[in-house]
Design a protein around this motif. Structure first.
Motif, PDB file in Angstrom:
ATOM      1  N   VAL A  74      -8.005 106.100  47.007  1.00 10.92           N
ATOM      2  CA  VAL A  74      -7.742 104.767  46.472  1.00 10.92           C
ATOM      3  C   VAL A  74      -6.559 104.206  47.244  1.00 10.92           C
ATOM      4  CG1 VAL A  74      -7.057 103.449  44.437  1.00 10.92           C
ATOM      5  CG2 VAL A  74      -8.555 105.449  44.191  1.00 10.92           C
ATOM      6  N   LEU A  75      -6.707 103.017  47.811  1.00  7.22           N
ATOM      7  CA  LEU A  75      -5.637 102.395  48.586  1.00  7.22           C
ATOM      8  C   LEU A  75      -5.076 101.191  47.850  1.00  7.22           C
ATOM      9  CD1 LEU A  75      -7.483 103.903  50.766  1.00  7.22           C
ATOM     10  CD2 LEU A  75      -6.375 102.421  52.396  1.00  7.22           C
ATOM     11  N   VAL A  76      -3.746 101.053  47.905  1.00  7.78           N
ATOM     12  CA  VAL A  76      -3.057  99.881  47.360  1.00  7.78           C
ATOM     13  C   VAL A  76      -2.034  99.410  48.392  1.00  7.78           C
ATOM     14  CG1 VAL A  76      -3.405 100.501  44.924  1.00  7.78           C
ATOM     15  CG2 VAL A  76      -1.349 101.307  46.122  1.00  7.78           C
ATOM     16  N   GLN A  88      -5.929 118.030  53.129  1.00  8.65           N
ATOM     17  CA  GLN A  88      -5.127 118.991  52.362  1.00  8.65           C
ATOM     18  C   GLN A  88      -5.261 118.785  50.859  1.00  8.65           C
ATOM     19  OE1 GLN A  88      -1.153 118.254  53.709  1.00  8.65           O
ATOM     20  NE2 GLN A  88      -1.529 119.045  55.769  1.00  8.65           N
ATOM     21  N   SER A  89      -5.833 117.674  50.453  1.00  7.93           N
ATOM     22  CA  SER A  89      -5.901 117.322  49.035  1.00  7.93           C
ATOM     23  C   SER A  89      -7.155 117.878  48.399  1.00  7.93           C
ATOM     24  CB  SER A  89      -5.872 115.792  48.877  1.00  7.93           C
ATOM     25  OG  SER A  89      -4.689 115.269  49.426  1.00  7.93           O
ATOM     26  N   THR A  90      -6.998 118.407  47.191  1.00  5.05           N
ATOM     27  CA  THR A  90      -8.168 118.909  46.454  1.00  5.05           C
ATOM     28  C   THR A  90      -8.653 117.902  45.422  1.00  5.05           C
ATOM     29  OG1 THR A  90      -6.674 120.041  44.928  1.00  5.05           O
ATOM     30  CG2 THR A  90      -7.554 121.328  46.770  1.00  5.05           C
ATOM     31  N   GLY A  91      -7.790 117.002  45.004  1.00  7.09           N
ATOM     32  CA  GLY A  91      -8.169 115.983  44.030  1.00  7.09           C
ATOM     33  C   GLY A  91      -8.238 114.621  44.678  1.00  7.09           C
ATOM     34  N   LYS A  92      -8.251 113.609  43.840  1.00  8.60           N
ATOM     35  CA  LYS A  92      -8.328 112.229  44.336  1.00  8.60           C
ATOM     36  C   LYS A  92      -6.973 111.803  44.898  1.00  8.60           C
ATOM     37  CE  LYS A  92     -10.813 108.345  43.018  1.00  8.60           C
ATOM     38  NZ  LYS A  92     -11.494 107.633  41.970  1.00  8.60           N
ATOM     39  N   LEU A  93      -6.998 111.263  46.113  1.00 11.59           N
ATOM     40  CA  LEU A  93      -5.787 110.841  46.799  1.00 11.59           C
ATOM     41  C   LEU A  93      -5.533 109.357  46.577  1.00 11.59           C
ATOM     42  CD1 LEU A  93      -3.479 111.536  48.831  1.00 11.59           C
ATOM     43  CD2 LEU A  93      -5.089 110.897  50.664  1.00 11.59           C
ATOM     44  N   GLY A  94      -4.326 109.024  46.155  1.00  6.78           N
ATOM     45  CA  GLY A  94      -3.888 107.640  46.055  1.00  6.78           C
ATOM     46  C   GLY A  94      -2.988 107.337  47.236  1.00  6.78           C
ATOM     47  N   VAL A  95      -3.269 106.253  47.948  1.00  7.40           N
ATOM     48  CA  VAL A  95      -2.512 105.908  49.143  1.00  7.40           C
ATOM     49  C   VAL A  95      -1.829 104.565  48.922  1.00  7.40           C
ATOM     50  CG1 VAL A  95      -2.584 105.565  51.635  1.00  7.40           C
ATOM     51  CG2 VAL A  95      -4.229 107.121  50.552  1.00  7.40           C
ATOM     52  N   LEU A  96      -0.499 104.597  48.917  1.00  2.81           N
ATOM     53  CA  LEU A  96       0.297 103.388  48.756  1.00  2.81           C
ATOM     54  C   LEU A  96       0.815 103.008  50.139  1.00  2.81           C
ATOM     55  CD1 LEU A  96       3.012 102.794  46.044  1.00  2.81           C
ATOM     56  CD2 LEU A  96       3.248 101.952  48.372  1.00  2.81           C
ATOM     57  N   CYS A  97       0.309 101.907  50.652  1.00  7.63           N
ATOM     58  CA  CYS A  97       0.694 101.443  51.989  1.00  7.63           C
ATOM     59  C   CYS A  97       1.692 100.305  51.875  1.00  7.63           C
ATOM     60  CB  CYS A  97      -0.525 100.955  52.762  1.00  7.63           C
ATOM     61  SG  CYS A  97      -1.705 102.267  53.130  1.00  7.63           S
ATOM     62  N   ARG A  98       2.748 100.389  52.662  1.00  3.28           N
ATOM     63  CA  ARG A  98       3.721  99.303  52.678  1.00  3.28           C
ATOM     64  C   ARG A  98       3.058  98.039  53.225  1.00  3.28           C
ATOM     65  NH1 ARG A  98       7.808  97.036  50.156  1.00  3.28           N
ATOM     66  NH2 ARG A  98       9.486  98.515  50.444  1.00  3.28           N
ATOM     67  N   SER A  99       2.208  98.197  54.264  1.00  4.38           N
ATOM     68  CA  SER A  99       1.608  97.008  54.871  1.00  4.38           C
ATOM     69  C   SER A  99       0.088  97.004  54.740  1.00  4.38           C
ATOM     70  CB  SER A  99       1.981  96.926  56.359  1.00  4.38           C
ATOM     71  OG  SER A  99       1.281  97.910  57.098  1.00  4.38           O
ATOM     72  N   PHE A 157      -8.153  95.589  48.971  1.00  3.35           N
ATOM     73  CA  PHE A 157      -7.402  96.543  48.159  1.00  3.35           C
ATOM     74  C   PHE A 157      -6.535  95.815  47.140  1.00  3.35           C
ATOM     75  CE2 PHE A 157      -7.344  97.734  52.720  1.00  3.35           C
ATOM     76  CZ  PHE A 157      -8.313  98.727  52.681  1.00  3.35           C
ATOM     77  N   PRO A 158      -6.208  96.465  46.016  1.00  7.01           N
ATOM     78  CA  PRO A 158      -5.217  95.870  45.117  1.00  7.01           C
ATOM     79  C   PRO A 158      -3.902  95.693  45.890  1.00  7.01           C
ATOM     80  CG  PRO A 158      -6.351  97.693  44.036  1.00  7.01           C
ATOM     81  CD  PRO A 158      -6.750  97.727  45.483  1.00  7.01           C
ATOM     82  N   TYR A 159      -3.239  94.562  45.680  1.00  6.00           N
ATOM     83  CA  TYR A 159      -2.017  94.280  46.427  1.00  6.00           C
ATOM     84  C   TYR A 159      -1.010  93.537  45.562  1.00  6.00           C
ATOM     85  CZ  TYR A 159      -3.897  89.541  47.054  1.00  6.00           C
ATOM     86  OH  TYR A 159      -4.406  88.286  46.841  1.00  6.00           O
TER      87      TYR A 159
END
Length: 192
Positions: A127-129, A93-104, A143-145
């Protein structure tokens, strides 16, 4: 108590990593990486700490000029397939860059396994964090954490001090410790 107390629980000392600082550091990292849409992946059991994290994420995104339509929140069980399906849906659904912030970290690894195989231009690669990483020395995190500025030993010692203070009659409500955190970048493998 390790973590933030739910409103129905009282009379306990509490220690937790600073959830507001976690949200701020991770969103700033995603903004630095030029993300324009954001997915937050939480556990299916949302806690008081998650609420603080989400409130901070919303504030940081508003200050950066993003609206709520650019933020997706998914509360999912520890099921790799469910996590992957949700991430792929938001990515599509995203047209741009997706940032994903994961709790775990396990959620981030599950998402990484499926999205990095997608045929996407580098400018759209997600990008995942990671907010919670507890396997400190078992393996590298790609990933950055977030890491607490207190070592596990010092964290445990602080809990012990709080328990002693409570046993000695100090009011538990006066014992609320927020542990500062830092953002750790993954170690890049050096080419051989």
């Amino acid at each position: 108590m390790n973590g933030l107390l739910q409103p129905s629980i009282s009379g306990l000392a509490q220690i937790d990593r600073d959830q507001e600082q976690i949200g701020r550091l991770l969103i700033q990292e995603l903004l630095r990486k030029k993300c324009t849409r954001f997915l937050v992946v939480l556990r299916d059991q949302v806690t008081a700490g998650d609420h603080q994290l989400l409130d901070t994420i919303q504030r940081e995104l508003k200050v950066a000029g993003f609206g709520l339509d650019q933020l997706c929140i998914r509360c999912l069980p520890a099921d790799d397939r469910a996590i992957q399906a949700a991430a792929l849906e938001v990515l599509q659904q995203s047209t741009g860059k997706l940032g994903v912030l994961c709790r775990s970290e396990p959620a981030a690894r599950a998402i990484g396994e499926c999205v990095f195989g997608e045929p996407l231009p580098k400018s759209r690669r997600p990008v995942l964090v990671v907010a919670d990483r507890f396997a400190r020395d078992q393996s590298d995190c790609p990933f950055p954490y977030i890491r607490a500025c207190l070592s596990p030993v010092a964290y445990g010692q602080e809990i012990g001090r709080m328990l002693l203070r409570q046993v000695n009659g100090e009011d538990a409500l006066s014992m609320e410790t927020r542990v500062e955190v830092e953002l750790v970048q993954p170690i890049k493998a050096t080419p051989s």
